[in-house]
Enzyme design. Structure first.
Site, PDB file in Angstrom:
ATOM      1  N   ASN A  83       0.838  -1.189   0.000  1.00 56.03           N
ATOM      2  CA  ASN A  83       0.000   0.000   0.000  1.00 56.03           C
ATOM      3  C   ASN A  83       0.885   1.256   0.000  1.00 56.03           C
ATOM      4  OD1 ASN A  83      -1.544   2.217   0.940  1.00 56.03           O
ATOM      5  ND2 ASN A  83      -3.040   0.818   1.838  1.00 56.03           N
TER       6      ASN A  83
ATOM      7  N   LYS B 250       0.410   3.957   2.708  1.00 54.84           N
ATOM      8  CA  LYS B 250       0.922   3.553   4.029  1.00 54.84           C
ATOM      9  C   LYS B 250       2.436   3.684   4.066  1.00 54.84           C
ATOM     10  CE  LYS B 250      -2.354   0.031   5.556  1.00 54.84           C
ATOM     11  NZ  LYS B 250      -2.485  -1.401   5.811  1.00 54.84           N
TER      12      LYS B 250
ATOM     13  N   ASP C 104      -1.953  -5.341  10.083  1.00 56.28           N
ATOM     14  CA  ASP C 104      -3.265  -5.802   9.625  1.00 56.28           C
ATOM     15  C   ASP C 104      -4.320  -5.084  10.459  1.00 56.28           C
ATOM     16  OD1 ASP C 104      -4.615  -7.498   7.765  1.00 56.28           O
ATOM     17  OD2 ASP C 104      -5.353  -8.632   9.466  1.00 56.28           O
TER      18      ASP C 104
ATOM     19  N   PHE D 174     -11.016   6.805   4.590  1.00 57.90           N
ATOM     20  CA  PHE D 174     -11.295   5.701   3.666  1.00 57.90           C
ATOM     21  C   PHE D 174     -12.094   4.632   4.407  1.00 57.90           C
ATOM     22  CE2 PHE D 174      -8.442   2.308   5.181  1.00 57.90           C
ATOM     23  CZ  PHE D 174      -7.709   3.018   6.115  1.00 57.90           C
TER      24      PHE D 174
HETATM   25  P1  IMP Z   1      -5.642  -2.911   6.244  1.00 55.92           P
HETATM   26  O1  IMP Z   1      -5.272  -4.222   6.883  1.00 55.92           O
HETATM   27  O2  IMP Z   1      -5.031  -1.728   6.970  1.00 55.92           O
HETATM   28  O3  IMP Z   1      -5.377  -2.881   4.778  1.00 55.92           O
HETATM   29  O4  IMP Z   1      -7.210  -2.724   6.459  1.00 55.92           O
HETATM   30  C1  IMP Z   1      -8.164  -3.662   5.977  1.00 55.92           C
HETATM   31  C2  IMP Z   1      -9.507  -3.011   5.769  1.00 55.92           C
HETATM   32  O5  IMP Z   1     -10.033  -2.574   7.043  1.00 55.92           O
HETATM   33  C3  IMP Z   1      -9.480  -1.754   4.919  1.00 55.92           C
HETATM   34  O6  IMP Z   1      -9.584  -2.081   3.550  1.00 55.92           O
HETATM   35  C4  IMP Z   1     -10.702  -0.983   5.439  1.00 55.92           C
HETATM   36  O7  IMP Z   1     -11.875  -1.452   4.828  1.00 55.92           O
HETATM   37  C5  IMP Z   1     -10.729  -1.339   6.911  1.00 55.92           C
HETATM   38  N1  IMP Z   1     -10.006  -0.319   7.682  1.00 55.92           N
HETATM   39  C6  IMP Z   1      -8.806  -0.464   8.302  1.00 55.92           C
HETATM   40  N2  IMP Z   1      -8.408   0.676   8.895  1.00 55.92           N
HETATM   41  C7  IMP Z   1      -9.383   1.582   8.641  1.00 55.92           C
HETATM   42  C8  IMP Z   1      -9.549   2.956   8.992  1.00 55.92           C
HETATM   43  O8  IMP Z   1      -8.715   3.620   9.627  1.00 55.92           O
HETATM   44  N3  IMP Z   1     -10.696   3.519   8.564  1.00 55.92           N
HETATM   45  C9  IMP Z   1     -11.637   2.875   7.856  1.00 55.92           C
HETATM   46  N4  IMP Z   1     -11.527   1.609   7.486  1.00 55.92           N
HETATM   47  C10 IMP Z   1     -10.403   0.944   7.875  1.00 55.92           C
END
Ligand code: IMP
Length: 193
Positions: free
Chosen positions: A10, A13, A70, A151
């Site tokens: 990402n 990130k 995660d 998001f």
């Molecule tokens: P990741 O593991 O950080 O990629 O998060 C996985 C999924 O969780 C993302 O695609 C979002 O749908 C949701 N998510 C994680 N963190 C956030 C946040 O800070 N705001 C809103 N949705 C989140």
């Protein structure tokens, strides 16, 4: 300068984390710096397990201390799901709006409004040596989706002690309280000492 690998594809990130690490004289490497174009399957049952799958994989491939994160949302009216399946859950609806409507319906139906976001970061510093850093933000699901920032599930999540959704807060404000920034701060404190 000490090197550390962030196992993430990402771009946003990576940019965000690079900024933080610069201040601490740590060189942050990303998957772009290596020829790693294969990611392990994230089939863990918990955020911790999925983060560890990725950080161990990165360490094994490069021999460099590696961390991975995660995150997701856990919603009381959905039996604390979707959790590790947050991304897929949202993508399974025809639109974000349809997903939000369905979640809001479930809180109206059950009367249960609680929810939280969680981030787990796993840092692998050697074979079988992992350190976990967690961050959590608790709050409620709103009665309607609101706000343009952020998001994912931000438009339907109201943090505790606030009366706005995360999507109504600026990025700076969100970063002061978010699950991700809490976990990242713990990681940075650990690696910079
Ligand atoms: P990741 O593991 O950080 O990629 O998060 C996985 C999924 O969780 C993302 O695609 C979002 O749908 C949701 N998510 C994680 N963190 C956030 C946040 O800070 N705001 C809103 N949705 C989140």
């Amino acid at each position: 300068m000490r090197k550390i690998l962030f196992f993430s594809n990402n771009k946003n990130k990576v940019i965000e984390i690079k900024k933080i690490f610069k201040k601490f004289n740590l060189e942050l490497l990303s998957l772009n710096d290596f020829n790693i174009n294969y990611e392990p399957k994230e089939d863990g049952q918990t955020f911790e397990e999925n983060a560890k799958i990725k950080s161990e994989f990165g360490f094994k491939k490069t021999g460099i201390p590696c961390f991975a994160d995660d995150s997701g949302i856990c919603i009381e009216s959905l039996n604390w799901k979707p959790g590790v399946l947050s991304k897929r859950f949202l993508n399974n609806f025809k639109s974000k709006e349809a997903c939000f409507k369905s979640i809001i319906k479930s809180i109206k139906h059950t009367g249960k409004k609680n929810a939280y976001f969680k981030t787990s970061i796993s840092l692998t510093i050697n074979n079988n040596q992992n350190i976990l850093f967690n961050g959590k933000i608790v709050g409620k699901i709103s009665n309607q989706a609101k706000g343009e920032f952020g998001f994912g599930y931000d438009p339907i999540f109201i943090p505790k002690y606030y009366n706005k959704t995360l999507a109504e807060l600026s990025t700076v404000e969100k970063n002061k309280i978010s699950h991700r920034s809490i976990a990242v701060t713990k990681l940075v404190n650990f690696v910079s000492n």
